[in-house]
Scaffold this active site. Sequence first.
Site, short mmCIF file in Angstrom:
data_model
loop_
_atom_site.label_atom_id
_atom_site.label_comp_id
_atom_site.label_asym_id
_atom_site.label_seq_id
_atom_site.Cartn_x
_atom_site.Cartn_y
_atom_site.Cartn_z
N TYR A 1 -2.38 -0.84 10.14
CA TYR A 1 -2.41 -1.25 8.73
C TYR A 1 -1.14 -0.77 8.01
CZ TYR A 1 -3.96 -1.72 3.89
OH TYR A 1 -4.05 -2.06 2.56
N SER B 1 0.84 -1.20 0.00
CA SER B 1 0.00 0.00 0.00
C SER B 1 0.87 1.24 0.00
CB SER B 1 -0.89 0.01 1.24
OG SER B 1 -1.50 1.27 1.43
#
Length: 285
Positions: free
Chosen positions: A180, A167
């Site tokens: 995350y 990401s």
Amino acid sequence: MTAIYGTGINFVKTTTGEGVFLPAEYQNTPPRRALVTGAAGGLGREVAIQLARRGCVVAVADINGEGLAETIRQIGETGAEGESIVSDFTGEGAPEAAVDKVVARWGGIDILVNNAGYGVIEPFLDATFRAWTRTLALNVTALAMACKAAGRVMREQRSGRIINITSPGSRMALPDYTAYTASKAGVDSITRAAAVALAPYGVLVNSLAPGMMDTEMQRSTEVDLARANGRDDLQAFLDERTRRIPLGRRAEIAEVAEAVVWLCLDAPKYMTAERLNMSGGLDKD
């Protein structure tokens, strides 16, 4: 024959059935054997279907059995073989068992796409042990064990490709999403380490960092993010975030999947330990 994906890829009859799109250079070779995790919907499903269209046999893994059944149905529509693996990858031995199932059915594994992911919105100072543990268990530990299990098989084959979904957040300071983003920084590190460990055996390990796209996980995250920031007008909040993207729009799931499939099948054989950004210019190298 109808050409797609550019020169040399045609609609052909293959050993997996009729109606599969297969590059010309692969038409007389056995189908590539793929495992895609987190494939009950969203990006994972689209990657699995596109791999099937390119002539691969595809195993799909997820905790959501109902979603996997729909993915398998769509794989079947391409004429390719599919295998459903309903599994919680956070359980000890679960990633290894999934790889074993692929090997037992097709005699090996050529492609692993680690797409399964989890994340919740929690302000850093209110972070809970449960959320941190769950996020790292799936996004880091399970991914590492899947890389290890597939890597051992690929080492013996002296070929294979592993693609890890990371990401842009792995390189950003996002205090509402720290577990995350920390987990995705772990994915970046594992990708580099696995690439170096497997390079002597001709196995390529790369990652792809997609930006904002319309998936169930993205929608859920942004609803929670809007709430955490006291934003009542969700659409205005979404529009504001979209305007930050230099290309001015969010990614379509299909075009992100095309990039993943390129890494699986078409990327140069000298390309390993690389991170491919696909965020519309949001994340810049």
